[in-house]
Design an enzyme around this catalytic site. Sequence first.
Site, PDB file in Angstrom:
ATOM      1  N   ASP A  28      -3.312  12.484   0.593  1.00 19.07           N
ATOM      2  CA  ASP A  28      -4.423  13.406   0.341  1.00 19.07           C
ATOM      3  C   ASP A  28      -4.489  14.483   1.423  1.00 19.07           C
ATOM      4  O   ASP A  28      -4.847  15.634   1.139  1.00 19.07           O
ATOM      5  CB  ASP A  28      -5.751  12.648   0.289  1.00 19.07           C
ATOM      6  CG  ASP A  28      -5.874  11.770  -0.944  1.00 19.07           C
ATOM      7  OD1 ASP A  28      -5.164  12.026  -1.934  1.00 19.07           O
ATOM      8  OD2 ASP A  28      -6.674  10.815  -0.919  1.00 19.07           O
ATOM      9  N   ASP A  68      -1.856  -1.041   5.856  1.00 19.37           N
ATOM     10  CA  ASP A  68      -2.246  -0.441   7.138  1.00 19.37           C
ATOM     11  C   ASP A  68      -3.750  -0.236   7.267  1.00 19.37           C
ATOM     12  O   ASP A  68      -4.272  -0.179   8.377  1.00 19.37           O
ATOM     13  CB  ASP A  68      -1.564   0.924   7.312  1.00 19.37           C
ATOM     14  CG  ASP A  68      -2.168   1.964   6.387  1.00 19.37           C
ATOM     15  OD1 ASP A  68      -3.007   2.770   6.835  1.00 19.37           O
ATOM     16  OD2 ASP A  68      -1.840   1.957   5.184  1.00 19.37           O
ATOM     17  N   ASP A 107      -5.061   3.257  -3.103  1.00 18.65           N
ATOM     18  CA  ASP A 107      -6.215   4.086  -3.439  1.00 18.65           C
ATOM     19  C   ASP A 107      -5.844   5.569  -3.431  1.00 18.65           C
ATOM     20  O   ASP A 107      -6.725   6.424  -3.358  1.00 18.65           O
ATOM     21  CB  ASP A 107      -7.366   3.815  -2.449  1.00 18.65           C
ATOM     22  CG  ASP A 107      -8.708   4.286  -2.980  1.00 18.65           C
ATOM     23  OD1 ASP A 107      -8.800   4.583  -4.186  1.00 18.65           O
ATOM     24  OD2 ASP A 107      -9.666   4.370  -2.190  1.00 18.65           O
ATOM     25  N   ASP A 116      -0.195   5.094   1.161  1.00 19.46           N
ATOM     26  CA  ASP A 116      -0.447   6.005   2.282  1.00 19.46           C
ATOM     27  C   ASP A 116      -0.308   5.292   3.620  1.00 19.46           C
ATOM     28  O   ASP A 116      -0.939   4.254   3.856  1.00 19.46           O
ATOM     29  CB  ASP A 116      -1.854   6.596   2.192  1.00 19.46           C
ATOM     30  CG  ASP A 116      -1.991   7.604   1.061  1.00 19.46           C
ATOM     31  OD1 ASP A 116      -0.993   8.253   0.718  1.00 19.46           O
ATOM     32  OD2 ASP A 116      -3.111   7.739   0.527  1.00 19.46           O
ATOM     33  N   ASP A 176       0.871  -1.160   0.000  1.00 19.72           N
ATOM     34  CA  ASP A 176       0.000   0.000   0.000  1.00 19.72           C
ATOM     35  C   ASP A 176       0.923   1.228   0.000  1.00 19.72           C
ATOM     36  O   ASP A 176       2.141   1.103   0.162  1.00 19.72           O
ATOM     37  CB  ASP A 176      -0.891  -0.041   1.250  1.00 19.72           C
ATOM     38  CG  ASP A 176      -1.764   1.185   1.369  1.00 19.72           C
ATOM     39  OD1 ASP A 176      -2.356   1.604   0.365  1.00 19.72           O
ATOM     40  OD2 ASP A 176      -1.847   1.751   2.485  1.00 19.72           O
TER      41      ASP A 176
END
Length: 259
Positions: free
Chosen positions: A33, A195, A113, A24, A22
């Site tokens: 973001d 996470d 994402d 972030d 992943d």
Amino acid sequence: MTAPSNLTRVAPHEQRFLVLFDFDETIINKNSDDAVLYALPGKQLPDWLKNSYREGHYNEHMQRVLAYMAEQGVLKNSIRSAVENIPPTPGLLNLLQYLQTHQQDFELVVVSDANMYFIETWLESAGVRHLFRKIFTNPASFDATGRLMLLPFHSHSCSRCPANMCKQVILREYLASRQKERGGATFQRVFYIGDGANDICPSLALGLQDTAFPRRDFPMHRLLVEMHQSQPAKFKANVVPWTSGGDIVDCLKKIMGER
């Protein structure tokens, strides 16, 4: 996600292991973001925009956020600087250095994402973009007016995941395509490092030889603990919580020593 060990075939010069990251709060130590909001004049969103978020539709919300940032005069250079200044998670660069040292054994992929502009900008700034064979994330690029345009990655029918991305679908499709490209050879083991709550779904597809690495005390870890207590048979993979990339290196070294 692997075949029984007596059936696993590995082609010559092909990596034996697949590592999925992943982005972030896994590769970087913040949510990208949130980090770019510091480029705004007031460094935060107005309440009406914060309150426009709908559960499961974060991608749509972030499209509105980026449009607002453009309206406020936030330029590409400011966004890039905000992204480049995000710190890595503790020990993450040491983990990537270890994987680079053993790149003949490990194939690396990002499944996130976030969006392509944030991820590629950060990885290139950190000097590690070349380590990743593939990045699966939401498309993003600047238009002629200087606005960062964000799109959903795909559509799917998974009820567990946000509308724009199911990481399990991505993982299954990638494994199938790589097996075909590798002449039928599968990965001996798959490692998933994450996470968040949306990292549970792909982890459910992992097999007995695979390992999920949830960041300790983050949503993925808490949900796996709850799942182990309530549905112990549902999750097949090994679970190794981590607080630093060094924890992951220690585990991988043990596995490398098994050959």
